[in-house]
Write a protein that holds these residues in place. Structure first.
Motif, mmCIF file in Angstrom:
data_model
loop_
_atom_site.group_PDB
_atom_site.id
_atom_site.type_symbol
_atom_site.label_atom_id
_atom_site.label_comp_id
_atom_site.label_asym_id
_atom_site.label_seq_id
_atom_site.Cartn_x
_atom_site.Cartn_y
_atom_site.Cartn_z
ATOM 1 N N SER A 6 0.831 -1.206 0.000
ATOM 2 C CA SER A 6 0.000 0.000 0.000
ATOM 3 C C SER A 6 0.866 1.257 0.000
ATOM 4 N N SER A 7 1.916 1.240 0.794
ATOM 5 C CA SER A 7 2.829 2.381 0.837
ATOM 6 C C SER A 7 3.524 2.566 -0.508
ATOM 7 N N GLY A 10 0.963 4.042 -2.959
ATOM 8 C CA GLY A 10 0.526 5.381 -2.582
ATOM 9 C C GLY A 10 1.611 6.428 -2.509
ATOM 10 N N HIS A 11 2.831 6.007 -2.156
ATOM 11 C CA HIS A 11 3.858 7.003 -1.867
ATOM 12 C C HIS A 11 5.148 6.867 -2.669
ATOM 13 N N LYS A 15 4.424 8.070 -10.546
ATOM 14 C CA LYS A 15 3.081 8.323 -11.074
ATOM 15 C C LYS A 15 3.165 8.758 -12.532
#
Length: 86
Positions: A6-7, A10-11, A15
């Motif tokens: 998840s990290s 998300g981080h 992107k």
């Protein structure tokens, strides 16, 4: 999904488009980058979609979801059943 994964999504993961924060709302947009990092991120996204569309990918996701506490809810059981069918 594990906390680490998840990290990553998300981080950490590069992107394809820039963040759309309020201070950028009036900024000129130039779209996604064309550098090597963006191309690698796009290739990773394509591979993730291909895996998700494969039978083994859907079964792997169903296996992970089967261990979730929300499996007691009808919507989650329906999702797992549909993933295992396809």
């Amino acid at each position: 999904m594990s906390r680490g994964l998840s990290s990553y999504f998300g981080h950490i993961q590069d992107k394809l488009t820039r963040s759309f924060r309020p201070e950028h709302w009036r900024a000129e947009t130039d779209g996604a980058g064309h550098d090597e990092r963006t191309r690698a991120a796009l290739a990773e996204a394509v591979a993730l979609v291909a895996h998700g569309r494969s039978r083994s990918g859907r079964q792997a996701l169903a296996g992970v979801l089967s261990g979730e506490p929300t499996l007691s809810q009808l919507w989650m059981r329906t999702l797992v059943r549909q993933l295992n069918r396809g």
